[in-house]
Scaffold this active site. Structure first.
Site, PDB file in Angstrom:
ATOM      1  N   ASP A 199       0.844  -1.193   0.000  1.00  0.00           N
ATOM      2  CA  ASP A 199       0.000   0.000   0.000  1.00  0.00           C
ATOM      3  C   ASP A 199       0.888   1.255   0.000  1.00  0.00           C
ATOM      4  OD1 ASP A 199      -2.304   1.817   0.703  1.00  0.00           O
ATOM      5  OD2 ASP A 199      -3.294  -0.095   1.012  1.00  0.00           O
ATOM      6  N   HIS A 249      -3.660   5.943   3.515  1.00  0.00           N
ATOM      7  CA  HIS A 249      -4.342   4.751   3.013  1.00  0.00           C
ATOM      8  C   HIS A 249      -3.737   3.465   3.564  1.00  0.00           C
ATOM      9  CE1 HIS A 249      -5.839   1.883  -0.081  1.00  0.00           C
ATOM     10  NE2 HIS A 249      -6.814   2.751  -0.268  1.00  0.00           N
ATOM     11  N   SER A 263     -11.127  -0.732  -0.961  1.00  0.00           N
ATOM     12  CA  SER A 263      -9.849  -0.697  -0.235  1.00  0.00           C
ATOM     13  C   SER A 263     -10.043  -1.019   1.235  1.00  0.00           C
ATOM     14  CB  SER A 263      -9.204   0.687  -0.353  1.00  0.00           C
ATOM     15  OG  SER A 263      -8.591   0.868  -1.599  1.00  0.00           O
TER      16      SER A 263
END
Length: 763
Positions: A145, A218, A543
């Site tokens: 990520d 994220h 996600s």
């Protein structure tokens, strides 16, 4: 004759000398036949040295050569390398003995206090208790990520035992990241950027960390969702207060940063996956992807195959292009493809119109509401284009002190609110487009704002035609008990555009309004102008759903350490449920009201249930050879299949021509004419109780007769395998114009319910 290291270097030198500076260079991923290359690792190291020598020679001779640049060597999950080449160099390389493929690099995109409880995972009970007894701390979850914020409480190593001896990874240093940032919880961290810089240009070192540290949030969010610690009193601006926890809080985390401001280069992703497998991860979680494409041209499909071949479970997000049909990505059958769903938690915002009509929306604005203010929209807010509330479209004279109505599109939802605030607006109403239906995404707005579903948007639209429209807004914090789960409107859908014979997505998991860890340097709205800071943030997307399943897989791995990736995947699929908390069919949030029921093309096998998956009764198991035979059935060339096999692989005389002979836990049946039959076979392994007898229950899809033999499966022993055969017959009277139909095949014994969805299509 094998291709030795000298031959590889000579070939590449010749390729370099054949190009000129006028050739545009770009990054390519080169797959090598490992069976034809001797001492692959050493030969590629020598190739790097030969590149450097050639660059120096070209400069000394004044030649206008475009010297290639070796970026990565892949040697665990796959064999090959990534290099920056001219077009001519790449074409010459394709013809070389031992080179299987030369593929241009591409840029892919990044597609919880309460979700463990919603998944029925309770502290000290059930699967969490079993996983703790079975040393869940030995399971390592690799997160590919944007990196990680190591100081966050979700990644502390309090009371964690020593790092498992199988771990072979390391903690790479870089800007604001040292080896001391890793511990017994966050046991490894690496970063990969060469492919990204080759495609995009130099990373801005002042805005991004050239290290495993997360500058976007994220990666920190997804890592804590999968395996973050339990933290009491977590919330985001007082919303969603409770005890935060990853799905597998006892597992270790290894962070692989391969995504940057503008996306993730395939070459970097492959390097991250290759390294993670070599390091010893048990589960890989990738909340990212691109558009559907043939597996031989899909870098994630190729790299993840090598990971699965080494025993690593791979979970990927389905994508956020819903409700567009056939938009699901990461569709390879060895990948667990995860769509998104809602939970019963809601963040209500009440909008009272001047007419007296009350609308219910959603918001994470923590301040006071707005009391009976004028409402402006499009022409009354600035003219054509003002409906999207982008920079320069709003007229300050028209919007000052008023509530502005904005539509989705062009810029982020929170950025629209910032534009309204900058223009002097006092509030914002954000309208769903019709495809988004009644789904309510909650956002940390910088002014009083509410998202409204499609039905409320229509009501508001009619009211705006009245003279002097007004509205009030109020916010009610966090509530529970909504209808759930529902398939999220943004969640990418099937049918599988790469192969109609495999249903995708595989399952859904919580992905709407998920709270998880967040870096303290980034605002909850992700706007530079927003100076608020939080330790947890609420985000939506597949996600967010992907790491839920990655964590669930880690739990299953801890209680069933010998299960293969396919076995874990089967357990999660066959125990998934298809009804909501009102015992009605799971509905689809997209489209206009009333909501339509979800289907296997929207939720796959259903919503994951980790507790049931830990004791599934039967599993559908597969090996890497089964997947290779499946690729043979797709009529891929020998070199295309060799990219997965890592060398020569001979297809059998009777390859798996469709999923009927792939031991997949779901059934996709595609007829090209009525009054015909297709036969599927499956083999199940008893992992439940012995002796036991499973009996058949069939829900036949419309227009199809389903015949299963045998109708009972008697197991004498644990580990015993039994097979069955299903004949699907298309009825002559059925008209394919009515679209696909759906059903199920389920084997029942005692408390075990081993269910497989069936999707029928007429092509």
């Amino acid at each position: 004759m094998g291709l030795g290291s000298f031959t590889v270097c000579t070939l590449l030198l010749w390729t370099m000398a054949a190009s000129t500076a006028s050739d545009a260079s770009q990054t390519y991923i080169i797959h090598i036949d490992a069976s034809k290359v001797e001492n692959l690792e050493r030969s590629l190291q020598e190739t790097r040295q030969m590149y450097e020598s050639m660059i120096k020679l070209s400069a000394d001779d004044g030649l206008e050569t475009s010297a290639p640049q070796l970026l990565y060597v892949y040697q665990t999950a796959m064999s090959g390398f990534a290099a920056k080449l001219s077009i001519e160099q790449s074409e010459l390389l394709k013809k070389a003995d031992g080179v299987l493929s030369v593929t241009p690099d591409e840029l892919l995109s990044l597609h919880t206090t309460y979700s463990p409880q919603f998944l029925d995972l309770l502290d000290g009970e059930g699967l969490w208790r079993k996983s703790e007894k079975m040393a869940s701390s030995d399971v390592i979850v690799g997160i590919v990520d944007t990196g990680i914020w190591p100081e966050h409480g979700s990644f502390r190593d309090t009371n964690m035992p020593p790092v498992p001896s199988k771990w072979r990874g390391s903690c790479e240093t870089g800007r604001r990241f040292s080896r001391s940032n890793c511990n017994r919880k966050l046991i490894g961290a690496r970063f990969f950027y060469k492919g990204y810089e080759s495609s995009i240009g130099k990373i801005n070192r002042t805005e991004e960390f050239l290290s495993p540290r997360d500058s976007h949030g994220h990666g920190t969010h997804t890592a804590s969702t999968a395996a973050g610690n339990r933290i009491a009193g977590a919330s985001m601006l007082r919303f969603a207060n409770g005890t935060a926890s990853g799905i597998s809080p006892g597992s270790r985390i290894a962070a692989y940063k391969a995504c940057w401001a503008q996306g993730c280069a395939s070459s970097d992703l492959m390097a991250a996956i290759d390294r993670a497998v070599a390091d010893g991860v048990d589960v890989l979680s990738l909340s990212l992807g691109g558009f559907p494409k043939p597996y031989y041209g899909d870098s994630i499909a190729i790299a993840s195959f090598g990971a699965v071949q080494k025993g690593v479970f791979v979970s990927c997000s389905a994508g956020n292009l819903g409700p567009l049909s056939s938009s699901v990505s990461n569709t390879a059958p060895w990948i667990m493809t995860v769509g998104a769903s809602s939970m019963d938690r809601h963040f209500p915002a009440f909008v009272k119109l001047g007419s007296g009509r009350q609308l219910i929306g959603s918001s994470l604005y923590p301040g006071e509401g707005a009391d009976k203010l004028p409402v402006v929209y499009r022409q009354s807010a600035g003219g054509d284009g003002a409906e999207f509330c982008t920079n320069g479209t709003l007229d300050r004279r028209l919007v000052k002190g008023k509530i502005v109505v904005c539509e989705y599109g062009i810029i982020s939802r929170t950025a629209k609110g910032a534009e309204v605030k900058k223009a002097g607006g006092a509030g914002m109403l954000l309208l769903n487009h019709e495809n988004a239906g009644e789904e309510l995404l909650a956002d940390a707005h910088v002014l009083p704002a509410a998202s409204l579903g499609a039905s409320a948007a229509k009501i508001l639209g009619s009211y705006l035609n009245s003279s002097n429209p007004t509205a009030s807004m109020s916010f009610k914090g966090t509530t529970y008990g909504d209808l759930a789960p529902r398939v999220s409107a943004f969640s990418s859908r099937g049918p599988n555009a790469v192969d109609l014979d495999v249903i995708k997505p595989d399952v859904i998991a919580p992905g709407l309004n998920i709270l998880a860890a967040w870096p303290p340097t980034i605002s909850p709205s992700m706007l530079d102008s927003d100076k608020r800071r939080v330790n947890f943030n609420i985000l939506s997307g597949t996600s967010m759903s992907c790491p839920h399943v990655s964590g669930a897989a880690a739990l299953l791995k801890s209680v069933h350490p010998r299960w293969s990736p396919a076995a874990i995947k089967s357990a999660l699929m066959t125990t998934a449920y298809t009804v909501n908390n009102r015992l009605l069919p799971i509905s689809d949030s997209s489209g206009s009201a009333p909501a339509k029921d979800g289907t296997p093309f929207t939720f796959g096998s259903g919503h994951v249930d980790p507790e049931r998956a830990s004791d599934p009764g039967l599993i559908y198991d597969m090996s890497a050879t089964d997947y290779l035979r499946y690729l043979c059935g797709l009529n891929y060339s020998s070199s295309q299949i060799s990219a997965f096999a890592g060398g020569n692989f001979t297809c059998p005389p009777n390859p798996i021509s469709h999923s009927g002979r792939l031991n997949y836990p779901s059934f996709a049946v595609n007829f090209i004419s009525p009054n015909t039959s297709l036969i599927h076979t499956r083999t199940v392994t008893n992992v439940g109780e012995a002796p036991s007898t499973y009996r058949l229950q069939v829900v036949a899809p419309e227009g199809v007769r389903v015949s299963v033999q045998p109708r009972t499966l008697p197991f004498r022993n644990l580990g015993q395998k039994l097979s069955y055969r299903v004949r699907f017959t298309s009825l002559k009277s059925f008209s394919g114009a009515t679209g696909p139909s759906f059903g199920s095949i389920m084997w029942v014994s005692g408390h075990y319910r081993v269910r497989s969805p069936v999707a029928i299509a007429w092509l």
